[in-house]
Design an enzyme around this catalytic site. Structure first.
Site, mmCIF file in Angstrom:
data_model
loop_
_atom_site.group_PDB
_atom_site.id
_atom_site.type_symbol
_atom_site.label_atom_id
_atom_site.label_comp_id
_atom_site.label_asym_id
_atom_site.label_seq_id
_atom_site.Cartn_x
_atom_site.Cartn_y
_atom_site.Cartn_z
ATOM 1 N N GLU A 511 -6.942 -45.247 45.744
ATOM 2 C CA GLU A 511 -6.206 -45.886 44.672
ATOM 3 C C GLU A 511 -5.384 -47.047 45.251
ATOM 4 O OE1 GLU A 511 -4.705 -43.069 41.979
ATOM 5 O OE2 GLU A 511 -3.909 -44.554 40.610
ATOM 6 N N GLU A 784 4.299 -37.537 44.828
ATOM 7 C CA GLU A 784 3.885 -37.976 43.499
ATOM 8 C C GLU A 784 4.336 -36.994 42.414
ATOM 9 O OE1 GLU A 784 -0.330 -38.406 43.283
ATOM 10 O OE2 GLU A 784 -0.215 -39.609 41.460
HETATM 11 C C1 RAM Z 1 -1.690 -42.681 38.964
HETATM 12 C C2 RAM Z 1 -0.781 -43.245 39.998
HETATM 13 C C3 RAM Z 1 0.357 -44.090 39.554
HETATM 14 C C4 RAM Z 1 0.686 -43.949 38.113
HETATM 15 C C5 RAM Z 1 -0.531 -43.899 37.260
HETATM 16 C C6 RAM Z 1 -0.247 -43.734 35.792
HETATM 17 O O1 RAM Z 1 -2.983 -43.063 39.163
HETATM 18 O O2 RAM Z 1 -0.267 -42.132 40.626
HETATM 19 O O3 RAM Z 1 1.485 -43.748 40.293
HETATM 20 O O4 RAM Z 1 1.498 -45.017 37.730
HETATM 21 O O5 RAM Z 1 -1.340 -42.852 37.641
#
Ligand code: RAM
Length: 942
Positions: A511, A784
């Protein structure tokens, strides 16, 4: 002239002369009383830049700490071209004496500087008693190539990679090697290399790497619109006779996929561009530009390079001496070329590149078995390893990376499809020294296999080169609570890991994107910890370039095809970040630059709304803990989407309105004021009943937080809304229930409600969901999810468990604004509010923040009932100290006790403020009573 032979008196005279020359003719400027200004910088805070980007630069400086005056009343800036002399004839632009207290972001107003211009500048100031300072030291700045028309060079690359030949992905994944030779028959006076790539480059001159510490250049911009170029002073790298300039390139972000779409990776050929401009001592000039005369090779040692997947290196393919003049380029082919296109702007890189910042050495060896060794650096971070490893010909060395080692298991699932692996193929026995060039990893652990089994693994085989955008980390915050200090440290590592040319959501899995939502929740926090103004404004430029005609802002910037819609709370980064940067810096140009984007984003909001209720899609309160079991969109939390979108619409309008007021856009301001009124009414009536209960959706902490933080309730409703929020926190056994959008609002809202004690309780919570929960489970960065991992059960089975996401690190803003109590009371901290939030959980806290005027520092401690605050207010700044929970007994300034000090207008200087905690504060800790002190009446005299 050999200075050492001169008698010392003459030498002194000579030096004096030089100093006078540098300072210009000052005899008519008497009396010279003040110390010269210091900390001179241009643009967003760079010193003596080479390859600068602004043709109308902004100038900043600070008053010297030991200057006799405290406040600036006027300044004068002078520019000279070509040489650092400021004789009348030489001065190119003179601001004259300008009555102003401004000491930062003062815009140059002479005729526009042009590409390659080198200018020198200096500044002097008058203090508030009209005493003039000495001139500052002379600074310089040299511009890069500002226009495509400055380039004679062409894009070059290996002919087999030409798109018309439909090259295979495997071929495009290889690094390309490019070189050309040239002859110089004169002595070089000055040489500049302007260089860039579609992809990533490393450049060489005569066998030496240019700027080996710069990595992943040119960085990541919307390549279809703008590519940044780097400028290097290579004067000392050239010699008379044969010279070689060379480049090594790979696809990087330019040719990269996102997510798991491997078929999209390596679809574009990397290209190189270089223009070496030489000036000889004779005054003649010469340009060596990338063109059809260059040769290329694609079967070198780097046979595969990918951001997500790693690098494959073949020792047998090393090309000895390819960057040197003595090399015979057998098998090399003439490059293919492409002209520069007008649509893609080549512009000087606006902020510091990613660099090797630090090397972590001697990792712990945590396991050795069956030819496999696992190292632990003790810190989750970002960069590449440097190996120094015994190998055997024919064996493949493999390096794998991981953020976690769960019960001995090397865990890589959370990298998803990112292979993050290095393969090194040796063709000789011996020690190899190698580091990957065109990839990076987010990791704490490295597993190595394939080393020479006759050796016992050593801690010296490996070091970790920590890489990030080269921003100065100023983070300075410490308390009496070690776990809180550890949290602060983890958050700084989160910043260091994800400020990787652009603000990344995470640095390790497939990502690693510039997610706008994450950026908006962390931008202001990051300003407290690092000098990141330039970093953010460079990224905002990319955001502007990615905005659609209708105002839509993609979810991540730069945009690459994956998820293509806009989200409230994410796109609103375009109003929130410019406003935060303005508040932190006082530089209105960040508002001016972004204002059209802000307005256009409001148009997009409007297009998604009916009757002042927004229907914009949203990721919601992303990763809120304990979502309702019935929630089909569990990751998006339980707060009503329309409520979130309407709240952010209103907030964006409010911030754009403030920007309009700063920029004197009165018509806009009027319109936005009316719109804001309508949105507020609709927010109140559409989502809440008259008792402020949610009408149609679940009551969540975030619903009330949004209303309170964005000031969307009527004044009369504020108390009720605060009570509702507090009740929800109580119901959750004093735990937060907030995700990405709600969490950053908690501290300030609760403090405003007089409940800093609750912020402390949330902050010191040990159980899930909380910040300390991650620390109790071994975190060295922020995660996260609140529960991405636990020592007992490993990773969260829900997946998406980055251990290096900065969003929840947004709480660090309150470390500075709340615990230390340093808040901007006027943009750019020209006025500072000092209001530390005391709590029994801490006996002391200290730290500082670098304002544009200089460093403000706070150090407070509580001993029994005694409270002491040592405060340093920078020059040209006024502070107001609020200590409602303390009965003051003594205030002293550097130069002695001054009991009758007006704490609401403290001027520059150092103060010791002492008192006793009020009994009502120490007894209950429940509410912080605001009691006005009438002790303090008189202003400190200078
Ligand atoms: C995920 C990532 C990111 C977030 C989005 C919506 O892929 O973790 O941090 O902003 O989602």
């Amino acid at each position: 002239m050999n200075l050492t032979r001169l008698p010392s008196v003459l030498l002194l005279l000579a030096l004096l002369n030089v100093t006078m020359l540098l300072q210009g003719c000052q005899s008519d400027d008497a009396p010279l009383l003040g110390k010269a200004p210091v900390e001179l910088s241009v643009g967003e805070g760079v010193t003596n830049p080479l390859g600068y980007y602004e043709s109308e630069p902004r100038f900043s400086w600070q008053l010297a700490n030991d200057a006799i005056g405290n406040f600036q009343s006027a300044y004068q800036i002078q520019l000279s071209k070509q040489n650092p002399e400021f004789s009348k004839a030489n001065v190119y632009w003179d601001s004259g004496k300008v009555d102003s207290e401004r000491n930062s972001w003062v815009r140059y107003s002479g005729s526009k500087l042009r590409s390659r211009d080198k200018v020198f500048w200096r500044v002097r100031i008058w203090d508030d008693k009209q005493r003039v300072s000495n001139w500052s030291q002379v600074q310089s700045m040299e511009l890069g190539l500002l226009n495509n028309s400055d380039w004679q060079a062409q894009w070059i690359g290996h002919p087999d990679t030409a798109i018309e030949k439909q090259p295979e992905q495997a071929l495009l994944a290889k690094a390309q090697y490019l070189r050309t030779e040239f002859n110089l028959s004169e002595n070089v006076k000055k040489a500049r290399l302007y260089v860039s790539a579609k992809g990533l480059f490393k450049a060489y001159l005569n066998g030496s790497e240019i700027a080996p510490e710069d990595v992943m250049t040119p960085g990541w911009t919307p390549y279809q619109k703008r590519i940044e170029t780097l400028t290097y002073d290579v004067t000392d790298m050239l010699a008379k006779g044969r010279n070689v300039i060379a480049g090594n390139i790979a696809g990087g972000w330019y040719a990269g996929r996102v997510y798991k779409f491997k078929d999209k990776e390596h679809r574009l050929p990397a290209r190189f561009i270089a223009q070496l401009e030489i000036e000889f001592e004779s005054g003649q000039t010469k340009i060596i530009a990338s063109d059809q005369n260059w040769l290329s090779f694609v079967d070198g040692p780097i046979q595969f390079a990918s951001i997500y997947d790693g690098e494959h290196y073949y020792q047998a393919r090393e090309i000895d001496g390819w960057t040197q003049p003595s090399f015979t380029p057998d098998g090399w082919q003439q490059v293919v070329t492409a002209a520069i296109r007008d649509e893609v702007k080549l512009v000087p890189k606006q902020h510091a590149p990613v660099r090797v910042i630090e090397s972590l050495t001697k990792p712990a060896i945590v396991a050795v078995e069956n030819g496999k060794v696992i190292y632990d650096f003790g810190q989750n971070m970002v960069g590449v390893p440097q190996i120094q490893l015994p190998v055997k010909a024919g064996q493949t060395v493999q390096l794998r990376f991981a953020e976690a080692l769960h019960k001995g298991e090397f865990y890589t699932d959370n990298y998803r499809s990112a292979e993050s692996t290095v393969f090194y193929h040796p063709n000789k026995d011996g020690i190899v020294s190698y580091r990957p060039r065109f990839t990076y990893f987010g990791y704490r652990y490295i597993e190595i296999t394939g080393y020479d089994p006759e050796f016992i693994p050593s801690e010296d085989w490996l070091s970790a080169l920590v890489q990030h955008s080269d921003v100065t980390i100023n983070a300075d915050f410490a308390t009496s609570q070690p776990k809180l200090n550890k949290l602060a440290e983890n958050i700084v590592w989160g910043l260091r890991s994800n400020f990787f040319d652009i603000p990344l959501d995470c640095p390790q899995r497939d990502e690693r994107l510039g997610w706008t939502g994450d950026a908006q929740v962390f931008a202001m926090s990051s300003m407290y910890m690092a000098d990141v103004y330039g970093f953010w404004s460079a990224w905002l430029r990319s955001v502007r370039e990615e905005q659609s005609e209708d105002g839509m802002i993609p979810l991540y910037i730069p945009f690459v095809e994956w998820i293509n819609w806009a989200s409230s709370g994410w796109g609103d980064a375009v109003t929130i970040i410019p406003w935060d940067l303005y508040v932190a810096t006082g530089d209105a140009s960040v508002l001016a630059d972004n204002y059209p984007m802000m307005l256009s984003w409001l148009d997009y909001h409007e297009s998604q709304s009916r009757d002042y209720v927004s229907h914009m899609k949203t990721f919601g309160d992303w990763l809120q803990p304990y979502p309702e079991a019935t929630n089909k969109n569990a990751n998006r939390g339980d707060t009503d989407f329309q409520l979130i979108s309407t709240a952010f619409y209103a907030h964006s309008v409010a911030l754009t309105l403030k920007a309009a007021q700063v920029l004197d856009k009165n018509k806009d301001a009027e319109r936005l004021q009316a719109l804001l009124g309508n949105l507020k009414s609709s927010f109140q009536s559409h989502f809440f009943d008259e008792h402020l209960n949610l009408t149609d959706s679940q009551a969540t902490q975030t619903a009330y937080l949004l209303g309170l933080a964005f000031d969307l309730f009527a004044e009369s409703q504020r108390g009720t809304a605060e009570n509702k929020l507090i009740a929800l926190i109580d119901e959750a056994d004093v735990h937060l229930r907030t995700g990405f959008l709600g969490t950053p609002l908690l501290a300030e809202v609760l403090q405003n409600a007089g409940r800093s004690d609750l912020v402390y309780q949330l902050l010191f919570k040990e159980s899930y969901p909380s910040w300390f929960y991650s620390i109790n489970n071994g975190a060295t960065t922020t995660w996260e999810r609140w529960n991405s991992y636990s020592l007992a059960d490993g990773f969260n089975p829900e997946g998406m468990n980055s251990l290096n996401h900065y969003a929840y690190g947004s709480i660090s803003r309150w470390f500075y604004e709340g615990i230390l109590g340093i808040k901007p009371a006027a943009p750019g901290f020209k006025h500072i509010l000092i209001e530390p939030q005391l709590n029994k959980k801490l006996t002391s806290a200290s730290g500082s923040y670098h304002t544009p005027q200089g460093k403000v520092s706070v150090q407070w401690s509580v001993n029994e009932q005694r409270f002491t605050l040592v405060l340093k207010v920078p020059k040209n700044t006024q502070a107001e100290v609020k200590l409602p929970t303390v009965t003051l007994s003594n205030v002293s300034a550097e130069d002695g006790a001054v009991n009758n000090v007006d704490l609401s207008t403290l001027g520059p200087g150092q103060y010791v403020i002492e008192g006793t905690l009020k009994p009502e504060f120490t007894n209950s800790m429940a509410r912080l009573n605001v009691v006005n002190s009438d002790l303090i009446t008189q202003k400190v005299g200078n």
